[in-house]
Design an enzyme around this catalytic site. Sequence first.
Site, PDB file in Angstrom:
ATOM      1  N   GLY A 141     -12.243  -4.324  -4.741  1.00 15.64           N
ATOM      2  CA  GLY A 141     -13.020  -4.498  -3.325  1.00 15.64           C
ATOM      3  C   GLY A 141     -13.603  -5.761  -3.035  1.00 15.64           C
ATOM      4  CD  GLN A 142     -16.711  -8.071   1.636  1.00 18.69           C
ATOM      5  OE1 GLN A 142     -17.146  -6.981   1.890  1.00 18.69           O
ATOM      6  NE2 GLN A 142     -16.788  -9.025   2.584  1.00 18.69           N
TER       7      GLN A 142
ATOM      8  CE1 TYR B  23     -21.244   3.098   2.314  1.00 19.56           C
ATOM      9  CE2 TYR B  23     -22.623   2.215   4.031  1.00 19.56           C
ATOM     10  CZ  TYR B  23     -21.958   2.027   2.705  1.00 19.56           C
ATOM     11  OH  TYR B  23     -22.233   0.886   2.113  1.00 19.56           O
TER      12      TYR B  23
ATOM     13  CG  ASP C 165      -9.777  -0.533  -6.914  1.00 17.86           C
ATOM     14  OD1 ASP C 165      -9.188   0.398  -6.196  1.00 17.86           O
ATOM     15  OD2 ASP C 165     -10.951  -0.941  -6.502  1.00 17.86           O
ATOM     16  CB  ILE C 166      -8.229   4.284  -6.514  1.00 19.96           C
ATOM     17  CG1 ILE C 166      -7.204   5.523  -6.321  1.00 19.96           C
ATOM     18  CG2 ILE C 166      -8.031   3.634  -5.104  1.00 19.96           C
ATOM     19  CD1 ILE C 166      -7.816   6.532  -5.540  1.00 19.96           C
ATOM     20  NE  ARG C 167      -7.032  -2.151  -2.765  1.00 14.95           N
ATOM     21  CZ  ARG C 167      -8.398  -1.951  -2.576  1.00 14.95           C
ATOM     22  NH1 ARG C 167      -8.905  -0.789  -2.628  1.00 14.95           N
ATOM     23  NH2 ARG C 167      -9.247  -2.931  -2.005  1.00 14.95           N
TER      24      ARG C 167
ATOM     25  N   GLY D 244     -14.144   0.349  -8.611  1.00 12.81           N
ATOM     26  CA  GLY D 244     -13.880  -0.588  -7.251  1.00 12.81           C
ATOM     27  C   GLY D 244     -13.661  -1.755  -7.602  1.00 12.81           C
TER      28      GLY D 244
ATOM     29  CG  ASP E  12      -9.091   9.485  -8.031  1.00 16.78           C
ATOM     30  OD1 ASP E  12     -10.371   9.272  -7.526  1.00 16.78           O
ATOM     31  OD2 ASP E  12      -8.535  10.584  -7.522  1.00 16.78           O
TER      32      ASP E  12
END
Length: 331
Positions: free
Chosen positions: A29-30, A158, A52-54, A26, A69
């Site tokens: 991410g933030q 969540y 990360d996945i992106r 991740g 992933d």
Amino acid sequence: MPDSSLSPVQRNARESPQMNRIVVTGAAGQVGSEMVEALRGRYGHDVVLATDIREPGDGAAAGPFRLLDVTNPHAVAEVVRSHAADCVYHLAAILSARGESAPQQAWAVNMGGLYNVLEVARREGCAVFTPSSIAAFGPSTPPDPTPQDTIQRPNTVYGVTMVAGELLRDYYHERFGVDARGVRYPGLISYVTPPGGGTTDFAVEIFYEAVAHGRYTCFLGPETQLDMMYMPDAIRGSIELMEVDPERLVHRNAFNMTAMQVTPESLAAAIREHIPDFTMEYDVDPVRQAIADSWPRRIDDTAARAEWNWKPEYDLAAMTADMIAHLQARD
């Protein structure tokens, strides 16, 4: 004396992580984007592999990076082994508001990804850091203050994955000796990376809109009180937890962690100390308001302060001044 019932890998995992080689999931991410930068500054540029996945932003892209992933167990295992990692900062997750629109995906990522990481950690002897959240609590939890150990009956997918993840990490530590540690993040505020689909996003968006346009329309009601923390404190505290002698830890996992209690109105007032003409309107989102209303108004982080000397450096005033200064410097 060492526990003879444990394998050498399990005994090694009970000791403080050396963190010579680190994988971060991740990473785009933030939290991940700033965690990668902090870890590289602390332990070395090339030893921290961002995944990360992106494709990542500038921070992760400036060093070792691989697409990953986390729902693919073979890919997770291959990345950890090829990097010879001894510690994984597992940050890949789908957050609260986004999770409610895609609950099946949230379960697959949040629980499937965690399980895959813990399984690799069990086999490879890695330490694992994974954050939980104040979303792990629910409407029946005492809201003010919320104790470290209390009833947890969340009503979002969540939140359910956060509770299940806390229990799974405890299980892997007790059953397999995995050095799994973590905190319950409150709302996190950052000027580096835009928010990623959480209920506390208003506390980030308000700064961007205040600097850019001098106004903001908030999706939560004016007196909705939630725990918040400035990202530098969250990153520092997470790393400090992973570095502390495990013999000091009673809870080890899912520590309450906070710095300040914020409402939309108190945040707007703090911003007006720097941008006097700032105005705020309200267009309450029933879904996110219901989620926020189910969370604590103030959590008790006494255990974190006692067991690993947690202490925030930023209060509301200091955070507001720093956020605005950094965002204005971009213009």
